[in-house]
Design a protein around this motif. Structure first.
Motif, short mmCIF file in Angstrom:
data_model
loop_
_atom_site.label_atom_id
_atom_site.label_comp_id
_atom_site.label_asym_id
_atom_site.label_seq_id
_atom_site.Cartn_x
_atom_site.Cartn_y
_atom_site.Cartn_z
N HIS A 116 0.84 -1.22 0.00
CA HIS A 116 0.00 0.00 0.00
C HIS A 116 0.86 1.26 0.00
CE1 HIS A 116 -3.40 -2.44 0.49
NE2 HIS A 116 -3.42 -2.57 1.82
N GLU A 167 4.72 5.77 -9.55
CA GLU A 167 3.75 5.09 -8.69
C GLU A 167 2.60 6.04 -8.45
OE1 GLU A 167 5.48 3.90 -4.97
OE2 GLU A 167 3.78 2.55 -4.62
N TRP A 203 -1.43 6.60 -6.28
CA TRP A 203 -2.63 6.27 -5.50
C TRP A 203 -3.74 7.07 -6.15
CZ3 TRP A 203 2.22 6.98 -3.86
CH2 TRP A 203 2.78 6.06 -2.98
N TYR A 220 -0.45 -3.69 -10.46
CA TYR A 220 -1.70 -2.96 -10.52
C TYR A 220 -2.75 -3.70 -9.71
CZ TYR A 220 -5.63 -0.43 -12.83
OH TYR A 220 -6.75 0.32 -13.10
N SER A 231 -6.60 -2.89 -7.26
CA SER A 231 -7.62 -1.88 -6.97
C SER A 231 -8.41 -2.26 -5.74
CB SER A 231 -8.61 -1.77 -8.14
OG SER A 231 -7.95 -1.42 -9.32
N ASP A 251 -7.22 2.91 -7.17
CA ASP A 251 -6.24 2.19 -7.98
C ASP A 251 -4.85 2.40 -7.39
OD1 ASP A 251 -7.71 0.94 -9.85
OD2 ASP A 251 -7.30 2.35 -11.48
N ARG A 252 -4.09 1.30 -7.36
CA ARG A 252 -2.68 1.40 -6.95
C ARG A 252 -1.86 0.82 -8.08
NH1 ARG A 252 0.61 2.88 -5.00
NH2 ARG A 252 1.62 1.42 -3.56
N GLU A 253 -0.89 1.57 -8.54
CA GLU A 253 -0.08 1.08 -9.65
C GLU A 253 1.33 1.60 -9.50
OE1 GLU A 253 -2.11 1.57 -13.32
OE2 GLU A 253 -0.72 0.30 -14.44
N TRP A 254 2.32 0.76 -9.77
CA TRP A 254 3.72 1.22 -9.77
C TRP A 254 4.52 0.41 -10.77
CZ3 TRP A 254 1.49 -1.69 -6.03
CH2 TRP A 254 2.14 -2.86 -5.62
#
Lengths: 816, 358, 222
Positions: free
Chosen positions: B48, B57, B59, B200, B202, B228-231
């Motif tokens: 997180h 990255e 949020w 990725y 969510s 959405d979380r993406e890095w």
């Protein structure tokens, strides 16, 4: 008017100039010189002002408020984050000085990520330098001349590396380095910001930022300033330059006026004939005005070129003067501004109008039939001379009143103008009285004639003599001022710099090492500490010093309570410099807020020449308790002057203190005096120029008058005087005029010096200097004036000596 | 070129060739940065918080809301993190190799409010912090913060999200009612045929309540949100110019995440995740999802497809989406379109559309 | 012999080439005598006078004043002769504007060191100038100015007076009056007079008359 009539009239008018190329030269040269000096000076002022404006709006100082610590010190970085996390939009700024000596740098660290776009440096704003270059590549911005003049000597290797990675941005001020705050923090070894720039508008729904600040105690909000300290400080300097520009313009106008008047007089017959032949008056005046217009245009263009050249030549000196006086950096490259072209042409047109107005007026009133009276244009009647003299005396009285009652720089300059103009107006009358007085005592016929002849030619020469008087008085005034300043300054340096050697250490540990080493080796070690602060809202320095005979006996107090130094070092009071005292209207005995929490009585006021900022001194012990983070790292050493050089070498060897961190007294004095001389370079240059222009005015007057002079001289020659003798008489006559001018200029110049020292200087720089007279300088100046006059008279006299008898005979034969 | 667009370049860690490098520099080479690795699973709560070894990255929260009067509106909250150099442990008080960017917006049918913030790492003006299972992501006074106190619940289970611009502010409380959804293969989401990928996942099951304050006053709102979380270190291929992305909540409780990446040669790469009402995801590779523009709208001097025809035949999806406000333009230093949409057709619902690179 | 010219020639450059004004001209004038030289305008009368005054030099020939050849003298040598021996009266009055009438009258006499107060008082009285002695030249009339010029020439008691149309700028009546005064005072002083004029009537007042034409003296005595 028909085309034929216009062309015929024009050819009749222009024919004059063909026959008198010298007058054309004098007219154009006079107007061009006037324009050049004026526009040159204006260009210098404009350049300097533009650089102040850049300094003022640098990082949006003119638009955005700033948060500062009340004591002017660096703040905790956490204050920035705390404000941001509370929601306020502020951007950190780290501003400090780097290095010492004449090439010391002003460094500014910014955060381009939070800085309002309007506050970004110009070229970052326009995108011609990428923000990434400074933010990510660690580049710093500076002008190319900052780089080329060399970095200060006392920098670390790391600092040199950082400064080596520079992008040139010539829109900045010289000596300024801007970079990302992270880069600058590394460069100067300092973290906390010195200020926070407050964006507008602030986000929605927050309390005003001052309410937050109020809860913090030691933070203050400094309002955006539309005018900055520098512009205010340097105002007087520019007023000074402007005054010189006006003076030069006036002198140039003397030349032009004399030439136009002469040309008109010589064309009087033609003008009358043209009128008699049916050329309408209006047409004639329009043509004459058009002719003047052409002259103005040509002179304006030439003057513009000369002015640009002049400004370019003087800029480095102006720059040096400003740095010396105020620490203001304006760079050494002049940017051409099209507004000049317009201003130069306007000035030359105004000049031509002023110089030609009376001639045109006389054309308008020219009687067609009355016969010519020779020389009438130049024959200022005795009555007019008297009126001039009365007016002049009135102006002198006015300037006297200003001395007594006036205050303020502008008023001071008005008084100055009244003094000079008054002196100039009184001159013809004074000379006439003087010559008449001498003439009645002389019976030798030739000398008697020469004196009478001088008096007769007075009206014709009076304008150029006035110009010479102005130039000479200004020279006397300014050189007396500079001389007084230099003498006072040198004496003051001797008092102020009583110690033999000065050391600067980097850390308290090094300081301890150095003092341990020195204690058995020198007579006394006098530590001192200093901190930047603000008094009355303006930047100032607070020093902490100890009690010692060196200070007690030598400190240059202007006013002090008894035993001021010892009491001060015991923490019983504070001593302040003259600038601070004058600015804030302080006197010994009054209370002074040293810090927001400490108020002490003022024990004394000392002179502090050459420092534009306020300064106060308290005892070192008290200083240490107030500013624990600024320990005494500097030391003054008392020792045998003969051993200073060896001692310095020993200190380096024993303690590792670098030679750059030690300055001996002689070196400081040397640097100070050099800075001093540099400061007045531009004054010297303008002085010489003014005198040169006055000499030129004399020269053109003599040239244009030479034709008329023949009428005076031919009968003397015919009566059996050799041409060589007459030429000598002509030559000596001019030198005599110049010498008489010098006699008048002496009191006027000294009055001017008094003005400059007692009024202008105090207003401009915040210190008053005693007037000292330097007879040798005065003699030199008078000789210079006579020399300038001699040079001006040389050619006409030479011409006369070689004049063909035929020319003289011509005068006996035909009607002029 | 003005300073604003240059700031955008900063964020992208760009050289002069930015626009040849995919939208927002996301196609730049990843040398020196940590790479996305198919075999490394996503773990909570560690993932997180920030991954400073990776270049980029975010949020990304979008909320479809309704006020007390039943008017629809949307809110967006985003924090981006961008590394300016591969992590080397070098840092000082003003610089730690990270730059942060925040975007926030409120969209009404006739109004669109947005704001942007930049911050440098190292100053605590912005950052990501995970202590135990308490998460805090912030830039200035904008924040995404765990609310839960029970140690066994996930840090993102209950959060409070707030932001403030020149003319708006909001504070929303979000509670999740379903599991996290990992896209692609266990969160390994492929972005091009050359294999560019990102991590990725969510949380599409948030219920929202809170307050939005606008110049004409505060209003209570409630609705659904999607985080959405993406890095990644190189999520796009060099020739990919932008994307069109949707997240939709259908009335059936099912949800769809789909995107279509546009190449410079007009070819598209699509990807989708169909999320059942219980949170069970089905990933679809290139070509399964079809997105076709049907309505265009001129905004900020550009023409954008604000209405789409979207099909996912495998799930019987055949819908048209319409924008709540076609002028939902995020006109900051990195401009793009982001706003609430409504779907009609085989599935009724609402969600968010994002269009970049126009 | 007061003045003797032997074979004097003089030519000038002009627009049309070299113009010979005087050609092998010879002339004699003894002390106390008066000689009038007449001729058309531009014939060289004034040139002859200038040569005699030492203001110009001849191309050839000798000019002897009291037996001394002045053509052999340089400027330094000529100046004392002009100052001591010659009084000039020109068509233009050429008074010294810077000096009063009184100073103008005595100027040359003082220069020559021959200032004689009584003689000058006598002159000014004879010329009717007593009332204007403290005025400046531009403040008096043309007739008065010419009388000052005459008085100035006589004031140093020169041996030789050279006069070039001395009344040329005056009207007939004034001219006659000045002329008679002039001749009378010259007679009193004992000076010789060489006068050039285009007017036969004025010439008639002199003892001898010569006519100048084509650079030569004509023996005519009309």
């Amino acid at each position: 008017m028909s085309r034929t009539l216009i062309l015929t009239t024009l050819s009749a008018l222009l024919g004059h100039w063909r026959r008198h190329p010298l007058q054309v030269f004098a007219l154009i040269a006079g107007l061009a010189l006037a324009t050049a000096l004026w526009s040159g000076v204006q260009a210098l002022n404009a350049e300097a002002r533009a650089s102040y404006a850049r300094a003022a709006n640098l990082l949006g100082q003119d638009q955005f408020d700033r948060i500062l610590r009340q004591d002017g010190r660096v703040m905790d970085q956490a204050i920035f984050s705390k404000l941001r996390r509370t929601g306020y939009l502020v951007s950190p700024l780290l501003e400090t000085r780097l290095g010492s000596g004449p090439n010391a740098l002003r460094v500014l660290g910014i955060d381009p990520l939070t800085l309002p776009v309007a506050a970004l440096p110009e070229r970052l704003q326009s995108g011609s330098i990428a923000v990434t270059d400074i933010l990510l590549e660690g580049q710093v911005l500076m002008t190319s001349d900052t780089a080329s003049r060399g970095l200060p000597p006392d920098l670390t290797e790391q600092a040199r590396t950082i400064l080596g990675n520079a992008r040139y941005d010539d829109t900045l001020a010289t000596g300024l380095v801007i970079g990302d705050i992270a880069t600058i923090a590394k460069l100067v070894g300092e973290t906390g910001p010195t200020a926070l720039i407050v964006s507008t508008p602030q986000p929605f729904g927050l309390a005003p930022i001052d309410t937050w600040l109020a809860s913090q105690g030691d933070l203050i909000l400094q309002q955006a300033e539309t005018s900055n300290d520098l512009a205010r400080l340097t105002d007087s300097f520019h007023l000074n330059l402007t005054a010189f520009g006006f003076l030069a313009f006036a002198v140039g106008l003397f030349i032009t006026h004399a030439t136009i008047g002469l040309a008109f007089e010589q064309r009087r017959t033609s003008l009358r004939a043209l009128r008699a032949l049916g050329v309408p008056l209006v047409g004639l005046i329009v043509l004459l005005a058009a002719e003047l217009g052409v002259f103005a245009l040509v002179s304006g263009v030439i003057g513009l070129g000369l002015g640009y050249g002049l400004a370019t030549t003087l800029l480095p000196e102006v720059s040096a003067s400003l740095r010396g006086l105020y620490g203001a950096d304006i760079g050494a490259a002049l940017q051409f501004d099209p507004i000049w072209a317009v201003a130069a042409l306007a000035m030359s047109s105004i000049g031509a109008t002023i110089a030609g107005a009376s001639a045109l007026w006389r054309v308008a009133r020219l009687p067609i039939l009355r016969s010519a009276t020779p020389n009438s244009w130049a024959q200022t009647s005795a009555a007019l001379r008297l009126v001039q003299a009365i007016l002049g005396l009135g102006l002198l009285a006015l300037s006297g009143l200003v001395v007594i009652f006036g205050s303020g720089l502008m008023i001071g300059f008005i008084g100055l103008a009244a003094l000079l103009l008054g002196g100039a107006l009184v001159l013809p009358f004074g000379l006439s009285v003087l010559l008449a007085g001498i003439a009645t005592r002389v019976r030798a016929p030739f000398l008697h004639w020469a004196l009478a002849d001088m008096r007769l030619s007075l009206p014709a020469l009076s304008l150029s003599l006035m110009a010479l008087l102005l130039a000479l008085s200004t020279n006397i005034g300014v050189s007396t001022m500079v001389g007084s300043f230099r003498a006072t300054f040198t004496g003051w340096l001797d008092q102020r710099l009583a110690s033999e050697l000065y050391l600067t250490t980097a850390t308290p540990e090094q300081a301890a090492r150095v003092t341990d080493y020195l204690t058995p080796r020198v007579d006394a070690i006098l530590p001192f500490a200093l901190a930047d602060t603000r008094f009355g809202g303006l930047p100032a320095e607070l020093h902490g010093l100890v009690d010692h005979a060196t200070y007690r006996d030598h400190w240059p107090f202007l006013e002090a309570l008894p035993d001021a130094w010892s009491q001060m070092t015991e923490g019983q009071g504070v001593v302040i410099n003259e600038q601070l005292a004058r600015r804030e209207g302080l006197e010994p005995g009054q209370d002074f807020d040293v810090t927001p929490t400490l108020t002490l009585p003022i024990l004394g006021i000392y002179s502090d020449y050459g420092n534009p900022e306020g300064q106060a001194i308290i005892g070192l012990d008290l200083f240490k308790t107030l500013f624990p983070e600024s320990p005494p790292l500097r030391f003054a050493l008392r020792t045998d002057p003969a051993t200073v050089t060896d001692l310095a070498a020993d200190i380096t060897e024993a303690t590792g203190l670098s030679p750059q961190s030690m300055i001996n007294q002689a070196a400081v004095k040397d640097i100070s005096l050099r800075v001093f001389e540099q400061t007045f370079q531009v004054t010297y240059a303008l002085n010489a120029l003014t005198l040169g222009v006055a000499g030129f005015a004399m020269f053109t007057s003599l040239l244009t008058l030479s034709e008329m002079r023949l009428l005076q001289i031919a009968p003397i020659w015919a009566a059996g005087q050799r041409r060589q003798k007459l030429a000598w008489a002509e030559f000596l006559r001019i030198i005599a005029f110049a010498s008489f001018c010098a006699i008048f200029a002496l009191p006027l110049g000294l009055a001017l010096a008094h003005y400059l020292l007692a009024i202008i200087n105090v207003e401009a720089f915040g210190w008053r200097l005693p007037l000292q007279i330097f007879p040798a300088d005065l003699v030199k100046l008078c000789a210079l004036a006579a020399g300038a006059a001699a040079i001006a008279a040389l050619w006409p006299a030479w011409q006369l000596a070689r004049l063909s008898p035929h020319r003289l005979l011509g005068l006996f034969a035909h009607e002029r | 070129m003005n300073a604003r667009s240059l700031l955008a370049l900063v964020f992208m860690w760009i050289a002069p060739v930015v626009y040849a490098q995919g939208f927002a520099g996301l196609g730049l080479s990843a040398e020196g940065y940590a790479a996305v690795d198919r075999s490394r699973p996503i773990t909570f709560p560690q993932d997180h918080t920030a991954h400073p070894d990776y270049r980029i990255e975010w949020w990304y929260l979008t909320a479809n809301l309704t006020d007390a009067a039943g008017n629809p509106l949307g809110a967006q909250w985003t924090v981006f993190r961008n590394a300016t150099r591969p992590a080397d442990g070098q840092s000082n008080a003003w610089e730690d190799g990270q730059i942060w960017l925040g975007h926030a917006a409120v969209t009404l049918p006739d109004q669109h409010y947005h704001s942007e913030r930049y911050a440098r790492g190292g100053t605590s003006q912005a950052g990501a912090l995970l202590t135990e299972n308490l998460l805090e992501i912030w830039i200035d006074d904008w924040g995404l913060q765990s609310l839960n106190t029970a140690s066994e619940t996930d840090a993102l289970n209950q959060i409070i999200v707030s932001a403030r611009g020149d003319t708006f502010s909001y504070e929303l409380t979000l509670t999740s009612h379903g599991p996290f959804v990992r896209h692609g293969v266990n969160g390994f989401s492929v972005k091009s045929n050359e294999g560019q990928a990102s991590y990725y996942y969510s949380q599409p099951f948030y219920q929202v309540s809170g307050t939005i304050t606008l110049p004409n006053g505060a209003r209570k709102v409630s609705g659904q949100a999607w985080l959405d979380r993406e890095w990644s270190s190189q999520p796009l291929a060099a020739d990919q110019a932008g994307w069109d992305w949707v997240s939709l909540h259908f009335e059936t409780g099912e949800k769809l995440m789909g995107f279509s990446l546009r190449s410079r040669d007009e070819t598209r790469f699509t990807s989708a995740t169909w999320i059942a009402a219980n949170g069970q995801p089905t990933a679809y590779g290139d070509g399964a999802l079809r997105m076709t523009p049907i309505v265009t709208h001129d905004v900020a001097g550009r023409t954008l497809p604000v209405g789409w025809h979207i099909t996912l035949p495998d799930q019987g999806l055949d819908i048209r989406t319409n924008a709540l406000n076609p002028n939902a333009w995020m006109g900051g230093t990195i401009p793009y379109w982001e706003g609430p949409v409504f779907s009609t057709g085989s599935h009724q619902g609402r969600g968010y559309l994002e269009m970049t690179g126009y | 012999m007061l003045l003797e010219l032997r074979n004097v020639s003089k030519s000038f450059e002009s627009g049309e080439g070299r113009v010979t004004v005087l050609k092998d001209l010879s002339l004699q004038l003894s002390a106390g005598h008066s000689l009038a030289l007449t001729g058309e305008s531009g014939v060289g009368k004034s040139t002859l006078l200038h040569l005699v005054a030492g203001l110009e030099r001849p191309d050839h020939g000798e000019i002897l004043i009291k037996g001394q050849d002045i053509t052999k003298l340089n400027d330094a040598g000529l100046a004392p002769i002009r100052r001591q021996s010659i009084g000039l009266v020109f068509q233009q009055f050429n008074l010294i504007p810077a000096l009063t009438i009184g100073d103008n009258l005595s100027f040359q006499a003082r220069l020559a060191g021959r200032y004689d107060r009584d003689w000058i008082a006598h002159l000014s009285q004879g010329l009717g100038l007593e009332t204007v002695l403290t005025r400046y030249p531009e403040e008096i009339s043309g007739g008065q100015q010419q009388r000052v010029a005459v008085g100035r020439a006589l004031a140093l008691r020169p041996d030789l007076i050279l006069a070039d149309e001395p009344t040329g700028n005056l009207d007939e009546e004034n001219g006659q009056a000045v002329l008679s005064l002039f001749l009378q005072l010259i007679a009193e002083s004992g000076a010789g007079l060489l006068m050039v004029t285009h007017s036969a009537r004025i010439a008639a007042a002199c003892e001898t008359r010569r006519h100048l034409s084509r650079g030569q003296l004509q023996a005519s005595d009309p």
